[in-house]
Design a protein around this motif. Structure first.
Motif, PDB file in Angstrom:
ATOM      1  N   VAL A 115      10.987   1.125   2.126  1.00  0.00           N
ATOM      2  CA  VAL A 115       9.497   1.372   1.444  1.00  0.00           C
ATOM      3  C   VAL A 115       9.682   2.894   0.574  1.00  0.00           C
ATOM      4  N   LEU A 116      10.739   3.638   1.094  1.00  0.00           N
ATOM      5  CA  LEU A 116      10.873   5.082   0.273  1.00  0.00           C
ATOM      6  C   LEU A 116      11.546   4.795  -1.069  1.00  0.00           C
ATOM      7  N   GLU A 117      12.592   3.802  -1.075  1.00  0.00           N
ATOM      8  CA  GLU A 117      13.361   3.456  -2.201  1.00  0.00           C
ATOM      9  C   GLU A 117      12.328   2.875  -3.115  1.00  0.00           C
ATOM     10  N   GLN A 118      11.286   1.995  -2.901  1.00  0.00           N
ATOM     11  CA  GLN A 118      10.321   1.428  -3.687  1.00  0.00           C
ATOM     12  C   GLN A 118       9.233   2.160  -4.305  1.00  0.00           C
ATOM     13  N   GLY A 119       9.204   3.309  -3.775  1.00  0.00           N
ATOM     14  CA  GLY A 119       8.205   4.604  -4.268  1.00  0.00           C
ATOM     15  C   GLY A 119       6.805   4.389  -3.465  1.00  0.00           C
ATOM     16  N   LYS A 120       6.818   3.691  -2.530  1.00  0.00           N
ATOM     17  CA  LYS A 120       5.480   3.430  -1.772  1.00  0.00           C
ATOM     18  C   LYS A 120       5.454   4.840  -0.745  1.00  0.00           C
ATOM     19  N   ALA A 121       6.027   5.679  -0.902  1.00  0.00           N
ATOM     20  CA  ALA A 121       5.982   7.012  -0.077  1.00  0.00           C
ATOM     21  C   ALA A 121       7.021   7.969  -0.754  1.00  0.00           C
ATOM     22  N   GLU A 122       6.565   9.313  -0.419  1.00  0.00           N
ATOM     23  CA  GLU A 122       7.611  10.200  -1.137  1.00  0.00           C
ATOM     24  C   GLU A 122       8.452  10.870  -0.116  1.00  0.00           C
ATOM     25  N   ARG A 123       8.290  10.638   1.099  1.00  0.00           N
ATOM     26  CA  ARG A 123       9.080  11.383   2.081  1.00  0.00           C
ATOM     27  C   ARG A 123       9.347  10.502   3.373  1.00  0.00           C
ATOM     28  N   LEU A 124      10.288  10.947   4.162  1.00  0.00           N
ATOM     29  CA  LEU A 124      10.438   9.763   5.258  1.00  0.00           C
ATOM     30  C   LEU A 124      10.979  10.751   6.282  1.00  0.00           C
ATOM     31  N   LEU A 125      10.211  10.583   7.501  1.00  0.00           N
ATOM     32  CA  LEU A 125      10.854  11.093   8.834  1.00  0.00           C
ATOM     33  C   LEU A 125      11.461   9.818   9.791  1.00  0.00           C
ATOM     34  N   VAL A 126      12.532   9.853  10.188  1.00  0.00           N
ATOM     35  CA  VAL A 126      13.400   9.154  11.095  1.00  0.00           C
ATOM     36  C   VAL A 126      13.180   9.856  12.421  1.00  0.00           C
ATOM     37  N   SER A 127      12.412   9.511  13.171  1.00  0.00           N
ATOM     38  CA  SER A 127      12.194  10.312  14.439  1.00  0.00           C
ATOM     39  C   SER A 127      12.721   9.475  15.590  1.00  0.00           C
ATOM     40  N   GLY A 128      13.447  10.241  16.356  1.00  0.00           N
ATOM     41  CA  GLY A 128      14.244  10.215  17.519  1.00  0.00           C
ATOM     42  C   GLY A 128      15.909   9.650  17.098  1.00  0.00           C
ATOM     43  N   VAL A 129      16.328  10.480  16.492  1.00  0.00           N
ATOM     44  CA  VAL A 129      17.786  10.294  15.854  1.00  0.00           C
ATOM     45  C   VAL A 129      18.704  10.892  16.992  1.00  0.00           C
ATOM     46  N   ASP A 130      19.682  10.137  17.398  1.00  0.00           N
ATOM     47  CA  ASP A 130      20.480  10.665  18.509  1.00  0.00           C
ATOM     48  C   ASP A 130      21.153  12.058  17.886  1.00  0.00           C
ATOM     49  N   PRO A 131      21.195  13.235  18.914  1.00  0.00           N
ATOM     50  CA  PRO A 131      21.694  14.578  18.415  1.00  0.00           C
ATOM     51  C   PRO A 131      23.130  14.687  17.878  1.00  0.00           C
ATOM     52  N   GLU A 132      23.898  13.347  18.197  1.00  0.00           N
ATOM     53  CA  GLU A 132      25.229  13.328  17.747  1.00  0.00           C
ATOM     54  C   GLU A 132      25.332  12.681  16.328  1.00  0.00           C
ATOM     55  N   VAL A 133      24.405  11.926  15.951  1.00  0.00           N
ATOM     56  CA  VAL A 133      24.396  11.493  14.358  1.00  0.00           C
ATOM     57  C   VAL A 133      24.230  12.558  13.518  1.00  0.00           C
ATOM     58  N   LYS A 134      25.199  12.571  12.658  1.00  0.00           N
ATOM     59  CA  LYS A 134      25.409  13.688  11.500  1.00  0.00           C
ATOM     60  C   LYS A 134      24.639  13.009  10.347  1.00  0.00           C
ATOM     61  N   PRO A 135      24.078  13.876   9.494  1.00  0.00           N
ATOM     62  CA  PRO A 135      23.394  13.304   8.127  1.00  0.00           C
ATOM     63  C   PRO A 135      24.272  12.374   7.333  1.00  0.00           C
ATOM     64  N   ARG A 152       0.873  -1.348   0.043  1.00  0.00           N
ATOM     65  CA  ARG A 152      -0.094   0.078  -0.086  1.00  0.00           C
ATOM     66  C   ARG A 152       0.718   1.199  -0.146  1.00  0.00           C
ATOM     67  N   GLU A 153       0.460   2.114  -0.585  1.00  0.00           N
ATOM     68  CA  GLU A 153       1.227   3.438  -1.048  1.00  0.00           C
ATOM     69  C   GLU A 153       0.815   4.633   0.211  1.00  0.00           C
ATOM     70  N   THR A 154       1.401   5.111   0.440  1.00  0.00           N
ATOM     71  CA  THR A 154       0.872   6.404   1.695  1.00  0.00           C
ATOM     72  C   THR A 154       1.894   7.868   1.116  1.00  0.00           C
ATOM     73  N   ASP A 155       1.505   8.905   1.618  1.00  0.00           N
ATOM     74  CA  ASP A 155       2.438  10.070   1.353  1.00  0.00           C
ATOM     75  C   ASP A 155       3.595   9.993   1.845  1.00  0.00           C
ATOM     76  N   ALA A 156       3.635   9.554   3.210  1.00  0.00           N
ATOM     77  CA  ALA A 156       4.845   9.705   3.941  1.00  0.00           C
ATOM     78  C   ALA A 156       4.984   8.451   4.736  1.00  0.00           C
ATOM     79  N   VAL A 157       6.169   8.236   5.273  1.00  0.00           N
ATOM     80  CA  VAL A 157       6.661   7.425   6.268  1.00  0.00           C
ATOM     81  C   VAL A 157       7.205   7.776   7.275  1.00  0.00           C
ATOM     82  N   ILE A 158       6.793   7.239   8.561  1.00  0.00           N
ATOM     83  CA  ILE A 158       7.645   7.851   9.803  1.00  0.00           C
ATOM     84  C   ILE A 158       8.083   6.576  10.389  1.00  0.00           C
ATOM     85  N   VAL A 159       9.358   6.414  10.690  1.00  0.00           N
ATOM     86  CA  VAL A 159      10.096   5.478  11.424  1.00  0.00           C
ATOM     87  C   VAL A 159      10.473   5.660  12.820  1.00  0.00           C
TER      88      VAL A 159
END
Length: 178
Positions: free
Chosen positions: A52-72, A31-38
């Motif tokens: 899911v994002l790479e397969q085009g099942k959603a257009e954007r992704l939020l990774v919630s709860g990332v450690d502040p020390e982790v850089k993009p 199933r497709e959705t507008d967004a993914v939240i992990v």
């Protein structure tokens, strides 16, 4: 009378726990959705959300709860995310530190992105409480889809999570009727 009431409560708790432990939620599928939240945490969550994002099942992704020390760049290297994908489609959320703050962070992001359907990715044992928190925080017109990552939780993890779910459910009732 007291014994019957106590026995009923114990049985209700026991059967509730059995249901919770045996009938864990499963994956969503295609199933497709507008967004993914992990929600960050146990192994496999972020990898599944990126798939899911790479397969085009959603257009954007939020990774919630990332450690502040982790850089993009570190995140991209660890999970094999291209710079283009990171810039266009992945948001790293640094504000959350627990499930409730995940919901607050995610609701703000969903509102900002104007998403109307969202796929929530978390571990199977964590899904019910995450949905309870997120559905409480999201705007009413957003459709929330569950996409649980299968895991092998320990008895202790299930026991603790079941009681966290009960406590959150009770707090929601209290907020509603107090």
């Amino acid at each position: 009378m007291f014994r019957r009431a106590a026995a009923f409560l114990v049985l209700a708790w026991l059967f509730g726990f059995l249901w919770f432990a045996i009938a864990l939620p499963g994956p969503l599928g295609d199933r497709e959705t507008d967004a993914v939240i992990v929600l960050t945490g146990s192994k496999g969550r972020i990898e599944h959300a990126l798939e899911v994002l790479e397969q085009g099942k959603a257009e954007r992704l939020l990774v919630s709860g990332v450690d502040p020390e982790v850089k993009p760049g570190e995140f991209a290297a660890q999970f094999g995310v291209s710079q283009r994908m990171l810039e266009c489609c992945v948001t790293l959320g640094y504000q959350a530190y627990d499930t409730r703050s995940n919901a607050i962070e995610a609701a703000a992001w969903v509102t900002e992105k104007k998403a109307k359907s969202v796929r929530l990715v978390t571990a199977d044992w964590h899904m019910r409480r995450a949905v309870l928190e997120l559905s409480h925080a999201l705007p009413n017109d957003v459709k929330l889809e569950r996409d649980a990552v299968p895991s092998r939780p320990s008895f202790g993890a299930l026991f603790l999570e079941y009681h966290k779910l009960l406590a959150r459910f009770a707090l929601n009732l209290w907020d509603r009727y107090a």
